[in-house]
Motif scaffolding. Sequence first.
Motif, PDB file in Angstrom:
ATOM      1  N   ALA A 152       0.843  -1.286   0.085  1.00 39.54           N
ATOM      2  CA  ALA A 152       0.267  -0.253  -0.087  1.00 39.54           C
ATOM      3  C   ALA A 152       0.814   1.528   0.616  1.00 39.54           C
ATOM      4  O   ALA A 152       0.710   2.161  -0.567  1.00 39.54           O
ATOM      5  N   LYS A 153       1.934   1.147   0.544  1.00 41.18           N
ATOM      6  CA  LYS A 153       3.069   2.079   0.541  1.00 41.18           C
ATOM      7  C   LYS A 153       3.874   2.721  -0.964  1.00 41.18           C
ATOM      8  O   LYS A 153       3.099   3.905  -1.285  1.00 41.18           O
ATOM      9  N   VAL A 154       4.121   1.862  -1.095  1.00 42.57           N
ATOM     10  CA  VAL A 154       4.944   1.819  -2.921  1.00 42.57           C
ATOM     11  C   VAL A 154       3.659   2.058  -3.461  1.00 42.57           C
ATOM     12  O   VAL A 154       3.449   2.986  -4.695  1.00 42.57           O
ATOM     13  N   VAL A 155       2.522   1.495  -3.768  1.00 41.87           N
ATOM     14  CA  VAL A 155       1.267   2.479  -4.580  1.00 41.87           C
ATOM     15  C   VAL A 155       1.245   3.639  -4.695  1.00 41.87           C
ATOM     16  O   VAL A 155       1.094   4.205  -5.363  1.00 41.87           O
ATOM     17  N   SER A 156       1.048   3.731  -2.789  1.00 44.86           N
ATOM     18  CA  SER A 156       0.201   5.352  -2.685  1.00 44.86           C
ATOM     19  C   SER A 156       2.216   6.478  -4.019  1.00 44.86           C
ATOM     20  O   SER A 156       1.356   7.051  -3.733  1.00 44.86           O
ATOM     21  N   GLU A 157       2.569   5.578  -3.274  1.00 50.32           N
ATOM     22  CA  GLU A 157       3.358   6.684  -3.794  1.00 50.32           C
ATOM     23  C   GLU A 157       4.183   6.517  -5.662  1.00 50.32           C
ATOM     24  O   GLU A 157       4.450   7.305  -6.305  1.00 50.32           O
ATOM     25  N   VAL A 158       4.355   5.288  -6.146  1.00 45.88           N
ATOM     26  CA  VAL A 158       4.842   5.748  -7.795  1.00 45.88           C
ATOM     27  C   VAL A 158       2.964   4.994  -8.280  1.00 45.88           C
ATOM     28  O   VAL A 158       2.829   4.926  -9.698  1.00 45.88           O
ATOM     29  N   GLN A 159       1.977   4.651  -7.610  1.00 50.45           N
ATOM     30  CA  GLN A 159       0.892   4.527  -8.705  1.00 50.45           C
ATOM     31  C   GLN A 159      -0.892   5.187  -8.130  1.00 50.45           C
ATOM     32  O   GLN A 159      -1.668   4.583  -6.964  1.00 50.45           O
ATOM     33  N   PRO A 160      -0.367   6.972  -7.366  1.00 44.55           N
ATOM     34  CA  PRO A 160      -1.357   7.213  -6.802  1.00 44.55           C
ATOM     35  C   PRO A 160      -2.734   7.449  -7.030  1.00 44.55           C
ATOM     36  O   PRO A 160      -3.735   6.788  -6.500  1.00 44.55           O
ATOM     37  N   MET A 161      -2.981   6.524  -8.552  1.00 43.37           N
ATOM     38  CA  MET A 161      -4.190   6.669  -8.976  1.00 43.37           C
ATOM     39  C   MET A 161      -4.752   5.035  -9.329  1.00 43.37           C
ATOM     40  O   MET A 161      -6.446   5.078  -8.291  1.00 43.37           O
ATOM     41  N   LYS A 162      -3.998   4.410  -8.588  1.00 45.87           N
ATOM     42  CA  LYS A 162      -4.609   2.868  -7.853  1.00 45.87           C
ATOM     43  C   LYS A 162      -4.993   3.459  -6.675  1.00 45.87           C
ATOM     44  O   LYS A 162      -6.159   2.962  -6.450  1.00 45.87           O
ATOM     45  N   LEU A 163      -4.545   3.797  -5.717  1.00 42.06           N
ATOM     46  CA  LEU A 163      -5.163   3.836  -4.076  1.00 42.06           C
ATOM     47  C   LEU A 163      -6.042   4.994  -4.390  1.00 42.06           C
ATOM     48  O   LEU A 163      -7.180   4.218  -3.643  1.00 42.06           O
ATOM     49  N   ALA A 164      -6.531   5.801  -4.897  1.00 42.00           N
ATOM     50  CA  ALA A 164      -7.283   6.616  -5.163  1.00 42.00           C
ATOM     51  C   ALA A 164      -8.119   5.552  -5.324  1.00 42.00           C
ATOM     52  O   ALA A 164      -9.660   5.599  -5.073  1.00 42.00           O
ATOM     53  N   ALA A 165      -8.310   4.604  -6.383  1.00 43.56           N
ATOM     54  CA  ALA A 165      -9.073   4.022  -7.043  1.00 43.56           C
ATOM     55  C   ALA A 165     -10.146   2.372  -5.876  1.00 43.56           C
ATOM     56  O   ALA A 165     -10.733   2.403  -5.752  1.00 43.56           O
ATOM     57  N   MET A 166      -8.894   1.904  -5.069  1.00 44.38           N
ATOM     58  CA  MET A 166      -9.427   1.493  -4.416  1.00 44.38           C
ATOM     59  C   MET A 166      -9.662   2.191  -3.103  1.00 44.38           C
ATOM     60  O   MET A 166     -10.835   0.987  -2.899  1.00 44.38           O
ATOM     61  N   GLU A 167     -10.006   3.139  -2.671  1.00 43.55           N
ATOM     62  CA  GLU A 167     -10.506   4.007  -1.629  1.00 43.55           C
ATOM     63  C   GLU A 167     -11.943   4.341  -2.240  1.00 43.55           C
ATOM     64  O   GLU A 167     -12.398   4.935  -1.652  1.00 43.55           O
ATOM     65  N   GLY A 168     -12.424   4.199  -4.330  1.00 39.82           N
ATOM     66  CA  GLY A 168     -13.112   5.256  -4.264  1.00 39.82           C
ATOM     67  C   GLY A 168     -13.246   6.803  -3.947  1.00 39.82           C
ATOM     68  O   GLY A 168     -14.544   7.301  -3.651  1.00 39.82           O
ATOM     69  N   LEU A 169     -11.637   6.904  -3.722  1.00 41.28           N
ATOM     70  CA  LEU A 169     -11.503   9.247  -3.416  1.00 41.28           C
ATOM     71  C   LEU A 169     -11.539   9.469  -4.807  1.00 41.28           C
ATOM     72  O   LEU A 169     -10.223   9.407  -4.816  1.00 41.28           O
ATOM     73  N   TYR A 170     -12.765  10.207  -3.971  1.00 45.33           N
ATOM     74  CA  TYR A 170     -12.628  11.154  -5.233  1.00 45.33           C
ATOM     75  C   TYR A 170     -11.771  11.955  -4.959  1.00 45.33           C
ATOM     76  O   TYR A 170     -11.300  12.926  -5.343  1.00 45.33           O
ATOM     77  N   LYS A 171     -12.091  13.386  -3.919  1.00 45.23           N
ATOM     78  CA  LYS A 171     -11.683  14.238  -3.722  1.00 45.23           C
ATOM     79  C   LYS A 171     -10.671  13.996  -2.453  1.00 45.23           C
ATOM     80  O   LYS A 171     -11.131  13.725  -1.113  1.00 45.23           O
TER      81      LYS A 171
END
Lengths: 382, 519
Positions: free
Chosen positions: B245-264
């Motif tokens: 999760a930490k690595v995804v946050s750094e290198v694939q932030p769009m994926k992390l946002a999608a994983m959480e359904g986070l728009y803003k």
Amino acid sequence: METYEILQSYWWFLISVLGAALVFLLFVQGGQTMLLGARSDLQRTMMVNSLGRKWELSFTTLVVFGGAFFASFPLFYSTSFGGAYWLWMLILLGFVLQAVSYEFRKKKGNVYGTRTFDIFLCINGILGCMLLGVAVGTFFFGAEFTVQKGNLLNTAAPAISTWSPTHGLEAIFHWRNLLLGIAVLFLARMQAALYFINTIDDGANYRQQRKAVLVNGGVFVLLFVVFLVILLTADGHQADILDGREVITIVPFKYFHNFIEMWWALAALLIGVAAVIYAYAKTVLCDNYKCGIWYSGIGTALVVMSLFWVAGYNGTAYYPSLLDPASSLTISNSSSSPFTLTVMSWVTVIIPFVVAYIAYAWYSLNKKPITPDEMSGDDHKY
Amino acid sequence: MNDLTSLVDWSRAQFALTAMYHWLFVPLTLGLSVIVAIMESIYFKTRDPRWLATTKFWMTIFGINFAMGVATGIILEFEFGTNWSNYSWFVGDIFGAPLAIEGLLAFFMEATFIAVMFFGWKKVSPRFHLASTWLTAVGASLSALWILVANSWMQYPVGMEFNPHEMRNVMDDFWALVLSPVAINKFFHSVLSGWTLAGVFVIGVSAWLLLKKRNVAMAVRSIKVAGWIGLAGIVATLGTGDGSAKVVSEVQPMKLAAMEGLYKGSCGQSIVAAGILNPDKQIGDDQDPYLIDISIPYGLSVLAEGDPDAFIPGVEDLLNGISLTPQGDTIRGISYAERIERGKAAHEALRRFDIAKAAGDESAMLLAHADLKKDFDYFGYGYFDSVEEAVPDIPMTFYAFHIMVILGGYFLLFYIVVLLLAYKKRGFLEGNKWWQLLAMISIPLVWICSEAGWVVAEVGRQPWVIEGLMPARAAISSIPTSSVITTFTLFAIIFTGLLVAEINIMLKYISRKSKENID
């Protein structure tokens, strides 16, 4: 020769070794085509179990052959696999069927019955041998493709290689490719019979397989001679560097010249052919001779390597384009970068170790031939 | 739908079909090979024939499963060429190497020693046989290592540079690929999740034996071995999941946002532990993304950054290039619209380079190359027409992620309870049909959890085949869509037909052997 050229040549040599190993191991596929003709269920079971101890090796060799081609000559991987779609897909489908058939065929609850899985093995045997032969045939007789790397920037149609609309079916039905494919099938069947003779201790089996060697070997020799004549008289694509650019021209009798100019390739071909004929003749003529598979196997490997060498060395385009000669692939214009080839070459130092453990495991499993009694025991069997 | 979109979608569907079928069998192979090797090791040490029988029982199941893994695996390797031929050229110099190494180092090891493992009981010494069983397990994990290095590189492309002469990327640092944080996390996460899955499978089957009161001693023996392997697997899987999760946050932030359904996003971003997405939610509107959500305050900031006040961007923040400081000040980065613009500029520079090269104009080549380098980081964005194209399927990624996490937590609890029962409450273990049924129901759940993990990894990174560098639409082969539909259908029929046979064979085998006295 520059370091990059040496690396490219080294990797083409490794491709030829893997190709040779694969064609030798196609005896597994050849044997699968003979299962339905077994005289009894016991004989078929012995044949399946004899092949079954090697099927994963032939399967793995095909996978490694593909992986090595990808790593060392990615433009071939990109062009051929994406273009001759149906040729490769049919090969793969056959191998999918093979992968489960040994394990499933005799298992209770296999849903489709033993005969269905034996038919699957037969399908893989025929498709595997013939279509791999066809694929190798395109190394000499060409394929209908073009390569335009600039297409990558065309966002509407970015594919860099395009093929004829039949996508590999035209290669399958090209008579010269097909000739090689059928020759490979009969070679594999002959080698399978030699392998059965070597690994199954049963008199009736021995007599039947000896006849199989006679018939299949005879057909193979006939087809291979025709193929060789066609190859030696065929035109080839020659790549030369002019003003720093690669220029490809069509040269008559290219492969004949390659054999003459590369004596070692000719020597490998002749020694290989002699070894195969020796194995064939001695098995047919001498009673109780059971070691033909080794001479035939080594001979086959030498012949296949010599064919790869004349296909790719001496400035030859190993994947000639019939639509645009300039798109033809050579070992210099299709290879990986010097860095990648160097990294990969370091990895290959492990090959002797791999060969050693395969040989030891082979010896350990095959030192006692399969017997009818063993098939009625409680041990794991197919 | 235009022709290219249809071809890309069908090619993706075919790859997804093959990969998901393949992953039905691989984790069981990875975990069961270790369990079988441990059982044989105990037999080797004790020479107790009951351990030999237990080993052979699970080894046969391993063999049935292994065959299907092999059958589905061969297609995957060659599909990179057959369906993604542009990809094979554009990055084949980098991607091909781990595949070839996988074959050389791992496949031959597996293929050689698995034959000894199955057929060598009476042909080789017990020591050599045991070594072969372990080498089969090692070969399976080595195979996973190299294919996961390759997959990780697609998620986080490193160790390469672009060669405009050949219009492809070439490797310049092999160790950067192998030792990338994505590769290390992915390897341990995937392989050890296989241990978790195999452990649940063995315990579930053993629970059925206990329910039927057949070969009870063997079932308990198996539960103990599988329990420890599974517990080690799930603990490590959860640990590496946190690292991922930490690595995804750094290198694939769009994926992390999608994983959480986070728009803003926000500083001190909460994490949704469970929830239902609002199906009407669109990018840019003011609707709440969730119909229902159970959130943990600061959770996502802690998970992704290890800092409860860290800013976690949502999909819209990323598209607009906006982030916040802990003080709430807005920082403007590069928006996706600018990325697309600069990607198209990179394409144009490469075109100019190509024309200059053909004309032999070296000064124009140098100029074009300099322009290309300036914008090359956004090369892949040049294929997009709108910023929305760069957003993955949010609902699928969101639900897959949450299913995986919830089930992962369940399996940690499951293993702790199973081991406690096996060592402290054996009577309950052997006699209580409710826990036995729960263990059996856990078998399909662990597969759902495992597949969901790959859905997160692969759907969440869309539309990229190589993050930021090549979208799926640029990686495609030039083949008729109808051909791909045909092969998709063929694979679907064949794989499903063979899966039915495999499951039936396993069930018959387990049922038949359970009636024999293995104890």
